[in-house]
Design a protein around this motif. Structure first.
Motif, PDB file in Angstrom:
ATOM      1  N   ASP A  20       0.820  -1.203   0.000  1.00 53.45           N
ATOM      2  CA  ASP A  20       0.000   0.000   0.000  1.00 53.45           C
ATOM      3  C   ASP A  20       0.860   1.261   0.000  1.00 53.45           C
ATOM      4  O   ASP A  20       0.437   2.303  -0.489  1.00 53.45           O
ATOM      5  CB  ASP A  20      -0.911  -0.006   1.234  1.00 53.45           C
ATOM      6  N   LEU A  21       2.056   1.157   0.558  1.00 55.59           N
ATOM      7  CA  LEU A  21       2.982   2.286   0.626  1.00 55.59           C
ATOM      8  C   LEU A  21       4.392   1.726   0.539  1.00 55.59           C
ATOM      9  O   LEU A  21       4.743   0.817   1.301  1.00 55.59           O
ATOM     10  CB  LEU A  21       2.796   3.038   1.945  1.00 55.59           C
ATOM     11  N   ALA A  22       5.200   2.236  -0.405  1.00 55.83           N
ATOM     12  CA  ALA A  22       6.549   1.704  -0.586  1.00 55.83           C
ATOM     13  C   ALA A  22       7.560   2.839  -0.614  1.00 55.83           C
ATOM     14  O   ALA A  22       7.301   3.900  -1.210  1.00 55.83           O
ATOM     15  CB  ALA A  22       6.647   0.882  -1.872  1.00 55.83           C
ATOM     16  N   TYR A  23       8.701   2.604   0.030  1.00 55.92           N
ATOM     17  CA  TYR A  23       9.816   3.545   0.035  1.00 55.92           C
ATOM     18  C   TYR A  23      11.021   2.869  -0.620  1.00 55.92           C
ATOM     19  O   TYR A  23      11.428   1.781  -0.193  1.00 55.92           O
ATOM     20  CB  TYR A  23      10.188   3.949   1.457  1.00 55.92           C
ATOM     21  N   LEU A  24      11.564   3.517  -1.639  1.00 56.19           N
ATOM     22  CA  LEU A  24      12.819   3.077  -2.242  1.00 56.19           C
ATOM     23  C   LEU A  24      13.917   3.899  -1.582  1.00 56.19           C
ATOM     24  O   LEU A  24      14.239   5.007  -2.007  1.00 56.19           O
ATOM     25  CB  LEU A  24      12.787   3.294  -3.748  1.00 56.19           C
ATOM     26  N   ALA A  25      14.468   3.351  -0.499  1.00 60.32           N
ATOM     27  CA  ALA A  25      15.397   4.115   0.327  1.00 60.32           C
ATOM     28  C   ALA A  25      16.207   3.155   1.178  1.00 60.32           C
ATOM     29  O   ALA A  25      15.919   1.948   1.251  1.00 60.32           O
ATOM     30  CB  ALA A  25      14.625   5.090   1.217  1.00 60.32           C
ATOM     31  N   SER A  26      17.227   3.682   1.833  1.00 57.24           N
ATOM     32  CA  SER A  26      18.077   2.882   2.712  1.00 57.24           C
ATOM     33  C   SER A  26      17.283   2.397   3.925  1.00 57.24           C
ATOM     34  O   SER A  26      16.749   3.209   4.696  1.00 57.24           O
ATOM     35  CB  SER A  26      19.261   3.731   3.191  1.00 57.24           C
ATOM     36  N   PRO A  27      17.180   1.073   4.129  1.00 59.68           N
ATOM     37  CA  PRO A  27      16.491   0.581   5.328  1.00 59.68           C
ATOM     38  C   PRO A  27      17.101   1.104   6.618  1.00 59.68           C
ATOM     39  O   PRO A  27      16.374   1.431   7.566  1.00 59.68           O
ATOM     40  CB  PRO A  27      16.635  -0.945   5.211  1.00 59.68           C
ATOM     41  N   ALA A  28      18.436   1.206   6.671  1.00 59.36           N
ATOM     42  CA  ALA A  28      19.086   1.694   7.888  1.00 59.36           C
ATOM     43  C   ALA A  28      18.667   3.130   8.184  1.00 59.36           C
ATOM     44  O   ALA A  28      18.332   3.483   9.326  1.00 59.36           O
ATOM     45  CB  ALA A  28      20.604   1.599   7.750  1.00 59.36           C
ATOM     46  N   ALA A  29      18.678   3.978   7.157  1.00 54.78           N
ATOM     47  CA  ALA A  29      18.326   5.379   7.364  1.00 54.78           C
ATOM     48  C   ALA A  29      16.861   5.532   7.754  1.00 54.78           C
ATOM     49  O   ALA A  29      16.520   6.310   8.659  1.00 54.78           O
ATOM     50  CB  ALA A  29      18.624   6.177   6.094  1.00 54.78           C
ATOM     51  N   VAL A  30      15.969   4.800   7.078  1.00 56.96           N
ATOM     52  CA  VAL A  30      14.540   4.908   7.381  1.00 56.96           C
ATOM     53  C   VAL A  30      14.251   4.425   8.795  1.00 56.96           C
ATOM     54  O   VAL A  30      13.519   5.074   9.559  1.00 56.96           O
ATOM     55  CB  VAL A  30      13.709   4.121   6.354  1.00 56.96           C
ATOM     56  N   CYS A  31      14.821   3.282   9.181  1.00 55.70           N
ATOM     57  CA  CYS A  31      14.576   2.748  10.523  1.00 55.70           C
ATOM     58  C   CYS A  31      15.083   3.703  11.596  1.00 55.70           C
ATOM     59  O   CYS A  31      14.426   3.906  12.631  1.00 55.70           O
ATOM     60  CB  CYS A  31      15.227   1.375  10.674  1.00 55.70           C
ATOM     61  N   ALA A  32      16.250   4.296  11.374  1.00 55.10           N
ATOM     62  CA  ALA A  32      16.805   5.221  12.362  1.00 55.10           C
ATOM     63  C   ALA A  32      15.901   6.444  12.548  1.00 55.10           C
ATOM     64  O   ALA A  32      15.626   6.874  13.671  1.00 55.10           O
ATOM     65  CB  ALA A  32      18.207   5.648  11.951  1.00 55.10           C
ATOM     66  N   ARG A  33      15.396   7.005  11.445  1.00 56.39           N
ATOM     67  CA  ARG A  33      14.534   8.189  11.564  1.00 56.39           C
ATOM     68  C   ARG A  33      13.163   7.818  12.144  1.00 56.39           C
ATOM     69  O   ARG A  33      12.590   8.583  12.927  1.00 56.39           O
ATOM     70  CB  ARG A  33      14.354   8.859  10.204  1.00 56.39           C
ATOM     71  N   LEU A  34      12.628   6.667  11.770  1.00 56.07           N
ATOM     72  CA  LEU A  34      11.343   6.254  12.337  1.00 56.07           C
ATOM     73  C   LEU A  34      11.434   6.107  13.851  1.00 56.07           C
ATOM     74  O   LEU A  34      10.515   6.470  14.583  1.00 56.07           O
ATOM     75  CB  LEU A  34      10.881   4.935  11.714  1.00 56.07           C
ATOM     76  N   THR A  35      12.542   5.564  14.328  1.00 56.11           N
ATOM     77  CA  THR A  35      12.723   5.406  15.772  1.00 56.11           C
ATOM     78  C   THR A  35      12.693   6.752  16.475  1.00 56.11           C
ATOM     79  O   THR A  35      12.146   6.890  17.582  1.00 56.11           O
ATOM     80  CB  THR A  35      14.053   4.684  16.063  1.00 56.11           C
ATOM     81  N   ALA A  36      13.247   7.759  15.832  1.00 53.41           N
ATOM     82  CA  ALA A  36      13.248   9.091  16.422  1.00 53.41           C
ATOM     83  C   ALA A  36      11.888   9.767  16.324  1.00 53.41           C
ATOM     84  O   ALA A  36      11.508  10.563  17.199  1.00 53.41           O
ATOM     85  CB  ALA A  36      14.305   9.955  15.733  1.00 53.41           C
ATOM     86  N   LEU A  37      11.125   9.455  15.275  1.00 47.55           N
ATOM     87  CA  LEU A  37       9.873  10.163  15.026  1.00 47.55           C
ATOM     88  C   LEU A  37       8.659   9.525  15.686  1.00 47.55           C
ATOM     89  O   LEU A  37       7.673  10.222  15.980  1.00 47.55           O
ATOM     90  CB  LEU A  37       9.634  10.248  13.507  1.00 47.55           C
ATOM     91  N   LEU A  38       8.700   8.206  15.906  1.00 48.10           N
ATOM     92  CA  LEU A  38       7.536   7.519  16.465  1.00 48.10           C
ATOM     93  C   LEU A  38       7.490   7.661  17.979  1.00 48.10           C
ATOM     94  O   LEU A  38       8.534   7.610  18.650  1.00 48.10           O
ATOM     95  CB  LEU A  38       7.581   6.028  16.109  1.00 48.10           C
ATOM     96  N   PRO A  39       6.312   7.796  18.541  1.00 44.74           N
ATOM     97  CA  PRO A  39       6.206   7.775  20.004  1.00 44.74           C
ATOM     98  C   PRO A  39       6.421   6.356  20.502  1.00 44.74           C
ATOM     99  O   PRO A  39       6.153   5.386  19.780  1.00 44.74           O
ATOM    100  CB  PRO A  39       4.759   8.227  20.252  1.00 44.74           C
ATOM    101  N   PRO A  40       6.914   6.187  21.731  1.00 45.85           N
ATOM    102  CA  PRO A  40       7.097   4.819  22.250  1.00 45.85           C
ATOM    103  C   PRO A  40       5.749   4.135  22.396  1.00 45.85           C
ATOM    104  O   PRO A  40       4.763   4.739  22.823  1.00 45.85           O
ATOM    105  CB  PRO A  40       7.782   5.041  23.601  1.00 45.85           C
TER     106      PRO A  40
END
Length: 556
Positions: A306-326
């Motif tokens: 439904d939603l796809a990102y063509l991007a570095s998994p490491a970079a996306v995971c690192a930013r998601l961790t910072a942006l998502l609430p616990p």
């Protein structure tokens, strides 16, 4: 006078490709004779092993490896291994020898029709128009292999190496950077989706690679289970982590059942979804939203997400961790955390759980030895797991025992499970040799069926000659157990016979590799107790020829 050969050597040095994996032929002699001392030549006895060893080397070094193949015969022999490298997304630069350019029009002896011989598996095939274009083609192949993560081929006529290369322009950058930053604004739709999820899950795949730690942090932030992709070529998440949810089933009905509790599934570094037996119906339950993060354009373009990102998994995971609430999910995870054993200490007892790749559930039980009965593969793998160092590299190629390996031998690092994502045989033995050469201080173990080992056995000579201290644990049942069971399921008699006459230990010794026959549990534990403490430092390979029976519960 600077020659094309001199210019190519300069390219190899510049990009760190100073180890050459090769089985030479006459069209490569002009290149290979008189190699400078800083270029290391590694001989393998078959081109499948050449490419397999280079594949292991590239995985271990996280950088393209250099292969040289001999015209049609060499490239043809290597196509299966090239396909595996492509499916495993391993960067290789492959130089293919060709007859003398000056009489190619006459199709002389050993002239090759090489452009399409490897099919669509190379990420690039280059046949330079001029000899002076060869150095630039090799440099471009390095960049293409690294960017597209696969094998890049350059076909070089044998007379090109002596051609002059003075004042020529090289059509390739000296340095290529691939920035991996991801803008927070671009991630907003994914952040919104995950923040609103009631019961999310993550599917981790081989494409996680250097994003291993970032994905662990993200999973812990989200407090959700993490599944491993089916048929993946590499572990994407620590399989001893309390949130690890096992390998996804390989058929659609079981896949839907496994994902039923989840309203959002985030797939990282894996396709959506890789399966083997065809079954009708959707991949996921109705209402389940699938998001994908991958750096593989082909995977991004073909996945029904439904939603796809063509991007570095490491970079996306690192930013998601910072942006998502616990997340507050009450420690949601498949199982409670268990005490982590120290490196080299016995693993915890196996859990009762559903095995991988769609295999039927059965309890993890102690399989007591029975006099006169062949050893069970599950018991062999459990004994291995109890002694396997935490940092061990484990390469698997034992199809009929893979579910038990997933149950008993969890990958605790990114290299803790490697396999041939293509599914063709012949990967594990040469890959183990190349990996140990690339990581000489790290324990390397190949767990291989005897049928699989026969496809890459030539690499044992290279292991012995170059003093590569890998352990090859061969589960020998003298048959193609998967094929036998598939034939049984079809209700017909298989026309292929067993091959119980094959002496794996004898074949290994004939190639200069020490071997030991293991036909009892006492002999097994004694052999493992002896060899395991030496794995990080040993300089001699060892093949354990382990006699096992066919698990009566196994279903392919």
């Amino acid at each position: 006078m600077t020659t094309v050969k001199d210019a190519v050597f300069a390219v190899l040095r510049h990009h760190g490709m100073t180890t050459i994996f090769c089985n030479p032929g006459s069209t490569e002699v002009p290149l290979l004779t008189g190699l400078p001392d800083d270029l290391r030549f590694v001989l393998a006895l078959h081109e499948g092993s050449v490419v397999g060893m280079a594949t292991g080397w590239a995985i271990g070094r996280e950088s393209p490896a250099l292969v040289i193949l001999h015209t049609t015969a060499g490239l043809g022999n290597a196509v299966g291994a090239i396909a595996t490298a492509r499916e495993n997304r391993v960067p290789l630069v492959i130089l293919v020898g060709q007859q003398d350019r000056r009489h190619l029009a006459l199709e002389p002896f050993l002239a090759g029709r090489l452009g399409g011989l490897a099919g669509d598996y190379p990420v690039r095939v280059d046949q330079p128009v001029r000899a002076q274009d060869v150095p630039g083609a090799v440099a471009r192949a390095f960049h293409e292999a690294g960017t597209s993560r696969g094998p890049a081929l350059v076909v070089v006529p044998m007379d090109d190496w002596r051609a002059p290369f003075d004042g020529e322009v090289m059509a390739a950058p000296k340095r290529l950077l691939r920035p991996a930053n991801v803008a927070d604004a671009d991630l907003a739709p994914l952040v919104e989706l995950l923040t609103g999820a009631r019961a999310p899950a993550i599917v981790a795949g081989a494409g996680v690679r250097d994003g291993w730690d970032a994905l662990v942090a993200l999973a812990e932030r989200m407090g959700c289970p993490v599944y491993q992709e089916s048929f993946g070529g590499r572990a994407g998440f620590p399989q001893d982590h309390p949130q690890y949810g096992q390998v996804l089933p390989a058929d659609r009905e079981r896949l839907r059942e496994r994902l039923e509790p989840h309203d959002v599934v985030l797939v990282v570094g894996a396709p959506v979804f890789r399966q083997y037996p065809y079954a009708p119906g959707p991949l996921v339950p109705p209402g389940t939203v699938v998001a994908l993060v991958t750096d593989d354009p082909a995977v991004a373009h073909r996945s029904p997400a439904d939603l796809a990102y063509l991007a570095s998994p490491a970079a996306v995971c690192a930013r998601l961790t910072a942006l998502l609430p616990p997340a507050d999910r009450g420690g949601a995870g498949p199982r409670a955390r268990e005490e982590e054993p120290a490196a080299g200490q016995p693993m915890r007892p196996a859990r009762e759980e559903e095995p991988a790749d769609g295999q039927p559930m059965r309890p993890a039980r102690e399989e007591e030895p029975v006099d006169g009965q062949p050893m069970r593969p599950a018991r062999v793998l459990r004994e291995l797991a109890r002694r396997l160092p935490r940092d061990a590299v484990l390469i698997e190629e034992t199809p009929s025992s893979r579910p038990d390996l997933h149950r008993f031998v969890p990958a605790r690092t990114s290299l803790g499970f490697l396999s041939a994502a293509m599914g063709g045989l012949g990967f594990a033995v040469p890959a183990a040799v190349g990996l140990r050469m690339a990581l000489p201080g790290r324990p390397v173990v190949a767990v291989v069926g005897d049928g699989s080992a026969l496809y890459g056995l030539h690499a044992l000579w290279s292991a012995a000659h170059y003093r590569v201290g890998a352990l090859f644990l061969v589960l020998a049942n003298g048959r193609y157990a998967v094929m036998d069971r598939l034939a049984d399921k079809q209700g017909g008699k298989a026309p292929w016979p067993p091959f119980t006459e094959v002496d794996m230990g004898g074949l290994a010794r004939s190639l200069g590799c020490p071997s030991l026959r293991v036909d009892s549990y006492d002999a097994l534990t004694a052999a493992l107790d002896d060899v395991m403490p030496t794995l990080a430092t040993r300089e001699s390979p060892l093949l354990l020829d382990v006699a096992v029976g066919v698990d009566p519960d196994f279903q392919p």
